[in-house]
Every structure is written in C-alpha cells, then in structure tokens.
Design an enzyme around this catalytic site. Structure first.
Site, PDB file in Angstrom:
ATOM      1  N   ASP A  81      42.760  89.828  22.446  1.00  0.00           N
ATOM      2  CA  ASP A  81      43.750  90.820  22.020  1.00  0.00           C
ATOM      3  C   ASP A  81      43.447  91.325  20.611  1.00  0.00           C
ATOM      4  OD1 ASP A  81      44.372  88.295  20.980  1.00  0.00           O
ATOM      5  OD2 ASP A  81      46.152  88.082  22.231  1.00  0.00           O
ATOM      6  N   GLU A 111      39.129  90.636  28.601  1.00  0.00           N
ATOM      7  CA  GLU A 111      39.054  92.092  28.675  1.00  0.00           C
ATOM      8  C   GLU A 111      38.025  92.685  27.739  1.00  0.00           C
ATOM      9  OE1 GLU A 111      42.015  95.893  27.891  1.00  0.00           O
ATOM     10  OE2 GLU A 111      42.738  94.181  29.036  1.00  0.00           O
TER      11      GLU A 111
END
Length: 383
Positions: free
Chosen positions: A14, A272
């Site tokens: 993140d 991600e």
C-alpha cells in the site's frame, strides 16, 4: 495541492503504491502532493534516506507527512485521495467542506480484473452528514477503468536496459550475483508465506535445467532457509542444492526492483504493486495474490487469469492452461495440480510464455495510465 492518504496494513504494497503515485503526480503532472503515511518506518524501507521521526519532510519533490493523531490543522488539497479505502480524519473531512469549491474526494480502490469493477468505476457516494461526495476509482485492465500505474519513461528505460548488454552485467555485479549462464533459468522470488514454496524449491533442485533464484528480503526468506537446513538467512547468503542456486538479496528501492524484474526470465510476485511492475517487465510472471477470508482471492485470481490466459496469436491453449495451472498450484486453488507437476508442465511452454508476456505488456501500454486518468477524472469533478 493534492492530498494522498495511506494507511499501512502490511507488506509495504500500500505504501509502495502510494509513494509511486505521488512521485508520478509531481514529476509528470506538476501537481504538488502531500503524502500522509501512518507508519513512517514502513516508508523508510522504501526510501532509505527518509527520516522515520520527521513530521514533515520533502522526498523527491513529494511533501511526506506523518499521519498522526490528533491530526494537524491544514488546508485540505484540491483533491484528496484515500488509498485503498483508508478512513480520512474527521477533522480533515470537515475542512474539505469549507473549501470553495469543496475538495474532490476519491477512494482509490484495489486492482481487480472482475467484471463488476467496470460498472462501479467512477461512481459517487454521498457522505451521510457532510456535503461531500466520495468517488470510487478503480485500477483495471481496460478502458472502462482507471488503468495501471506507469511512469512516462518506464518502457523506454526497460528496453534500453535490455538492449545494453553492460546494463544487466552492472546490475548483477552491484548485487554480488554472477552473470547468468546460457543454459540457466533466472527467477526472482517475492511472495508471502506459501505452503507450495518447499515443493517448488525441490522441483527446481531436481530439474535438468539450472535455476538461479533471487529472493529479496521478505516473508519467503525464512522458508528458504528451512528448506536448506539453516536456522535463518540474511542478505548476501547463498544456498545451493543440485540444480538450484539461491541468492538472498537486500530489500531494495523501487527502481532497483524494476531492474531485477527486467533482468530475470521469470518473476514470482505478490500483492499489487510488484504484480503490476512484473507486467510492465514483459516477462512471464506468477502472482501470489494476497490471501483473503473465505478464499475470496481465488475469485480475483481467476478473473485475472481469464484475461491473461486468453488464447491469442501470441499464445496457445496448452501454454495458457500451463500458466493457469501454475498459478493455481502456487495459490492453493482447490483442484489445482501439485506444484511440482504444475512447474514441470509450465517449463515445456517457456518460449510461448515469453512471447505472450511481451504482447500482454504491449496491449496494456495502449490502455489508460492510472495517474493520468486520475488527473483527468479529478479535473472533471471541479465545478
């Protein structure tokens, strides 16, 4: 001025994504950015020169601020982004309403290839009390989403690195790793704790082709050490068994990690941020998707594989099936083959996988770029 808020959950994905986005907005769109981070120690892992104790610091043109409690009184940005649904401070939300016009509020969501994302991208949601609307903005794989994050010069830099034989040589030398032999497969390994990892290491060690595995510091390193009978492992350590040679690398900054992906033949990635960077590397990849309750991540993995493994002029049904099986085995998908069987099957389709990875990256390059799409979207919300 834009505000980007990042709440660090774990694993640096993140904060890594938010840090990359902030730099692109500053460098390529000339937008001043305040990046608010609630765990500055996590940020210093990505930016070694940063000060974990500083309330405010300027890093690569980005104003990086500690997201503390109580939250400081500041004038909100024209645009306020909450990365991955982190809840904004109430005082900042109230201050956003006092701007004229009010701040544009965007919830930047996680990346997903699921079909429902297209219908939800850009939708507004009114605040229950305040005169504000939050818009949901989804990264994605086609024009109906916000696309994927990519620096303007990334593809040019990648190709220049590969076309200059001295660049990979200098990179490996800087990491204390010998140049690849012509017959070996060079693999980067970045994953969460994974029950399939010992079986994969065993398959590599017993294979006919030499495998050199580059493992940056992280969750997998302890598993690697146990596989070789060691109690621990640290950067600089090297383990060898039969056809397998493993080098433990230090956790590095984002530009150097890109070069690791570019220099390897195959990249195992997680979460991600590294997942997207592996796609831009135009090399075959295996994604360890972040595990979720009730196996929800398997649905997201299947949605991606439905796109990535679709038969195309650059791929075949057999190669696509091998890629899907390897991902399934790596992620513990019910009904998937064992990791050794999946690996040995995939090895027979390396050439097709390489051609497909390059074509996939080329197609994604023609799609929307996330930072540019965010700027365009935000400009459309200003009345």
């Amino acid at each position: 001025m834009w505000d980007v808020f990042c709440s660090v959950v774990d694993n640096y994905g993140d904060v890594g994504f938010s840090w990359r986005l902030a730099r692109i907005l500053v460098r390529e769109h000339d937008i001043p950015v305040r990046l608010w981070i609630d765990d500055m120690h996590a940020f210093t892992v990505l930016d070694r020169g940063a000060d974990a104790t500083a309330a405010v610091q300027l890093r690569q043109g980005v104003e990086v601020r500690a997201w503390s409690d109580p939250f400081p009184e500041v004038e909100p940005g024209e645009v306020v982004i909450e990365a991955f649904g982190c809840a904004l401070p109430d005082t900042h939300l109230s201050a956003m309403t006092r701007r004229s016009p009010p701040s544009v509020w965007i919830n930047l969501e996680y990346l997903s290839a699921e079909d429902w994302v297209n219908g939800c991208h850009g939708l507004p949601s009114p605040h229950p009390r305040l005169p504000l609307r939050k818009h949901f903005f989804f990264p994605g794989f086609d024009e109906r989403t916000g696309g994927l994050l990519r620096e303007r010069d990334l593809i040019r830099e990648r190709d220049a690195f590969r076309n200059d034989a001295s660049a990979p040589a200098a990179f490996w030398q800087s990491r204390g790793v010998p140049m690849a032999r012509p017959d070996e497969l060079r693999v980067s390994l970045f994953c969460y704790d994974n029950p399939a990892l010992p079986g994969l290491l065993e398959a590599w060690s017993r294979g006919l082709q030499p495998v050199t595995c580059l493992a940056p510091e992280g969750r997998a390193v302890a598993q690697i050490a146990r596989f070789f009978g060691a109690t621990a492992a640290k950067p600089g350590d090297r383990f060898k068994r039969d056809a397998l040679d493993v080098h433990i690398l230090p956790f590095t900054d984002q530009p150097a990690y890109d070069r690791l992906l570019w220099a390897c033949d195959l990249n195992f990635v997680r979460g991600e941020d590294s997942f997207v960077r592996a796609q831009w590397a135009a090399r075959p990849l295996v994604w360890h998707i972040y595990p979720q309750a009730e196996q929800a991540h398997h649905v997201k993995l299947a949605a991606f594989l439905d796109r990535y493994c679709s038969v195309s002029p650059e791929s075949t049904a057999e190669a696509a099936a091998a890629t899907r099986a390897l991902h399934g085995a790596w992620n513990g998908v019910p009904g998937a083959p064992g990791i050794d069987e999946a690996w040995n099957h995939w090895r027979g389709h390396v050439r097709a996988a390489q051609i497909h990875a390059r074509a996939w990256a080329n197609r994604r390059e023609r799609g929307p770029e996330l930072a540019a799409a965010l700027v365009k979207f935000a400009q459309g919300q200003v009345k």
